[in-house]
Motif scaffolding. Structure first.
Motif, PDB file in Angstrom:
ATOM      1  N   ALA A 218       0.905  -1.199  -0.068  1.00 61.47           N
ATOM      2  CA  ALA A 218      -0.117   0.031  -0.189  1.00 61.47           C
ATOM      3  C   ALA A 218       0.982   1.234  -0.028  1.00 61.47           C
ATOM      4  CB  ALA A 218      -0.924   0.093   1.224  1.00 61.47           C
ATOM      5  N   GLY A 219       1.951   1.203   0.846  1.00 55.70           N
ATOM      6  CA  GLY A 219       2.983   2.205   0.736  1.00 55.70           C
ATOM      7  C   GLY A 219       3.273   2.568  -0.610  1.00 55.70           C
ATOM      8  N   ALA A 220       3.838   1.433  -1.375  1.00 54.03           N
ATOM      9  CA  ALA A 220       4.454   1.606  -2.600  1.00 54.03           C
ATOM     10  C   ALA A 220       3.320   2.053  -3.503  1.00 54.03           C
ATOM     11  CB  ALA A 220       4.810   0.345  -3.050  1.00 54.03           C
ATOM     12  N   ARG A 221       2.059   1.873  -3.332  1.00 51.31           N
ATOM     13  CA  ARG A 221       1.071   2.477  -4.043  1.00 51.31           C
ATOM     14  C   ARG A 221       1.117   3.920  -3.989  1.00 51.31           C
ATOM     15  NH1 ARG A 221      -0.766  -0.691  -8.450  1.00 51.31           N
ATOM     16  NH2 ARG A 221      -1.459  -2.555  -7.700  1.00 51.31           N
ATOM     17  N   MET A 222       1.185   4.337  -2.637  1.00 49.33           N
ATOM     18  CA  MET A 222       1.080   5.813  -2.319  1.00 49.33           C
ATOM     19  C   MET A 222       2.385   6.533  -2.770  1.00 49.33           C
ATOM     20  SD  MET A 222      -1.536   6.542  -0.036  1.00 49.33           S
ATOM     21  CE  MET A 222      -1.003   7.472   1.346  1.00 49.33           C
ATOM     22  N   ASP A 228      -5.995   5.567  -4.357  1.00 50.35           N
ATOM     23  CA  ASP A 228      -7.204   4.759  -4.364  1.00 50.35           C
ATOM     24  C   ASP A 228      -6.753   3.392  -4.223  1.00 50.35           C
ATOM     25  OD1 ASP A 228      -9.022   7.000  -4.124  1.00 50.35           O
ATOM     26  OD2 ASP A 228      -9.305   6.838  -6.340  1.00 50.35           O
ATOM     27  N   GLN A 229      -5.839   2.904  -4.974  1.00 52.33           N
ATOM     28  CA  GLN A 229      -5.536   1.412  -5.096  1.00 52.33           C
ATOM     29  C   GLN A 229      -4.781   1.192  -3.598  1.00 52.33           C
ATOM     30  OE1 GLN A 229      -4.948   3.759  -7.442  1.00 52.33           O
ATOM     31  NE2 GLN A 229      -4.388   2.875  -9.445  1.00 52.33           N
ATOM     32  N   VAL A 231      -5.752   2.288  -0.987  1.00 49.51           N
ATOM     33  CA  VAL A 231      -6.996   1.951   0.206  1.00 49.51           C
ATOM     34  C   VAL A 231      -7.526   0.827  -0.221  1.00 49.51           C
ATOM     35  CG1 VAL A 231      -9.408   2.587   0.752  1.00 49.51           C
ATOM     36  CG2 VAL A 231      -7.510   4.406   0.561  1.00 49.51           C
ATOM     37  N   VAL A 232      -7.815   0.277  -1.361  1.00 49.20           N
ATOM     38  CA  VAL A 232      -8.060  -0.856  -1.848  1.00 49.20           C
ATOM     39  C   VAL A 232      -7.176  -2.095  -1.183  1.00 49.20           C
ATOM     40  CG1 VAL A 232      -8.628  -2.587  -3.726  1.00 49.20           C
ATOM     41  CG2 VAL A 232      -9.558  -0.344  -3.592  1.00 49.20           C
ATOM     42  N   THR A 233      -5.854  -1.930  -1.429  1.00 48.63           N
ATOM     43  CA  THR A 233      -4.899  -2.975  -0.857  1.00 48.63           C
ATOM     44  C   THR A 233      -4.952  -3.383   0.549  1.00 48.63           C
ATOM     45  OG1 THR A 233      -3.317  -2.190  -2.692  1.00 48.63           O
ATOM     46  CG2 THR A 233      -2.324  -3.306  -0.784  1.00 48.63           C
ATOM     47  N   LEU A 234      -5.549  -2.440   1.333  1.00 48.36           N
ATOM     48  CA  LEU A 234      -5.606  -2.525   2.966  1.00 48.36           C
ATOM     49  C   LEU A 234      -6.883  -3.115   3.400  1.00 48.36           C
ATOM     50  CD1 LEU A 234      -3.701   0.627   3.713  1.00 48.36           C
ATOM     51  CD2 LEU A 234      -2.804  -1.545   4.054  1.00 48.36           C
TER      52      LEU A 234
END
Length: 297
Positions: A218-222, A228-229, A231-234
C-alpha cells in the motif's frame, strides 16, 4: 517499514521487522505509512538473551573477558565488551553456529548479541557487528539474515536486500518478504515492491506476515500516487476494529493514512482512533494524528 512512529524491527532469525526504518517519520512526503515486520513480527526468533539473570556460573558463560578465539581481531571489527558472552545468544541461533570452530563460533555469537542489543539505539554500530559476524560466518543463513535486517535498520537498503536474498537462497521459505519489499521502496523502486506483493510466495503468507507485506505494498502505491489503489490494498478481513495488537494497529494506521490522502478525512479519523485503541504497546502516534485531524475539523 514505517508505522506511524513504530519501534525497531527484530533480528537474528528474528528481532521485532518490518520494524520500521530507523529514519522514517510517521508518514513520508506522499503520506505513505511504512511499516516494517514489527517487533518484526513474531516470525523472527529473538536471539539475544543479554541481561538475563540465568547465565551459567561455570564453563563458557562464566569466562568473562576471555575468548576461545585466539586469533587477533580483524582491523575492521568493532570491539566486543568483556561482559558480552556467547551464552547470551538464543540457543536456537547458537545451534546454527555449530559448524564453525569453537573459538570462531563464540566470537560470531558475541557479535550477533551486540547487533541485537544496539539495533534500536545505534543501528550503524549494530551493522558493524553484523558485518563482522558475516565476514566470519558468511555461509550460515541466520548470520546473513541478521546482516540483512540490521542493514535495513541502518538504512542500507541495497545491502539489506542483497543479504536477505542470500539468506533466503540458503534456507528457503518466504520470510522477511515485507522487509525486502520495503527495501525496494527505499531504493526508489515501488513497482518492484508491488511485484513482490503479487508473487506466489506472498500469496502463501498468513497472519502478521501477510499484514506487514500488505502495508508495504500500500505504501508503494502511495509512492506512485495511486491513493485509491492503496486504500483497496488494505481492505482485508483483518481490517476489523475489534482486533488489537501491534500488527493490527499498524494496519489500521496505514488504512487511516491512505483514507486521509484520498480525501476521506472523516473515515480516516475513525481509523486513527481504531489504531490508537488497538495499539496496546504504543508503537504508533495514532492518538496524535487523530487529535490533529479533530483540531483541523
Amino acid at each position: 517499514m514505517r508505522s506511524g512512529g513504530a519501534d525497531s524491527a527484530s533480528i537474528a532469525g528474528g528481532t521485532d521487522v518490518p520494524a520500521e526504518r530507523a529514519d522514517d517519520s510517521a508518514s513520508d512526503s506522499n503520506g505513505a505509512a511504512r511499516n516494517a515486520p514489527a517487533n518484526n513480527t513474531e516470525e523472527y526468533r529473538s536471539f539475544s538473551r543479554a541481561g538475563s539473570d540465568d547465565r551459567r556460573r561455570g564453563g563458557e558463560g562464566a569466562r568473562i573477558g576471555r575468548s576461545l578465539d585466539r586469533r587477533p581481531p580483524r582491523p575492521e571489527e568493532p570491539d566486543l565488551p568483556d561482559d558480552i558472552q556467547a551464552s547470551d545468544l538464543d540457543p536456537t541461533i547458537r545451534r546454527d553456529l555449530l559448524s564453525l570452530d569453537k573459538g570462531n563460533a563464540e566470537t560470531v555469537a558475541r557479535h550477533l548479541v551486540m547487533a541485537a542489543a544496539l539495533i534500536a539505539d545505534d543501528p550503524e554500530l549494530a551493522l558493524a557487528h553484523a558485518r563482522a559476524a558475516r565476514q566470519r560466518a558468511g555461509r550460515i543463513a541466520v548470520v546473513r539474515e541478521t546482516a540483512g535486517v540490521t542493514a535495513y535498520h541502518a538504512g542500507e537498503w541495497a545491502e539489506a536486500l542483497s543479504e536477505l536474498r542470500t539468506a533466503r537462497r540458503m534456507s528457503g521459505g518466504s520470510g522477511l518478504l515485507a522487509v525486502m519489499a520495503d527495501c525496494e521502496r527505499g531504493l526508489g523502486r515501488p513497482e518492484r515492491a508491488i511485484e513482490l506483493g503479487r508473487s506466489e510466495e506472498a500469496r502463501a503468507l498468513q497472519g502478521e506476515e501477510a499484514i506487514e507485506l500488505r502495508i508495504v505494498v500500500a505504501g508503494a502505491r502511495m509512492d506512485l500516487g495511486q491513493v485509491d489503489q492503496a486504500v483497496v490494498t488494505l481492505q482485508t478481513a483483518e481490517l476489523d476494529p475489534a482486533r488489537s495488537g501491534s500488527a493490527h494497529a499498524r494496519l489500521f494506521y496505514a488504512y487511516a493514512d491512505a483514507l486521509v490522502a484520498a480525501g476521506r478525512t472523516d473515515e480516516g479519523l475513525t481509523w486513527f482512533l481504531n489504531a490508537a485503541a488497538a495499539d496496546l504497546e504504543g508503537d504508533t502516534d495514532a492518538e496524535d494524528r487523530a487529535a490533529e485531524l479533530t483540531a483541523e475539523n
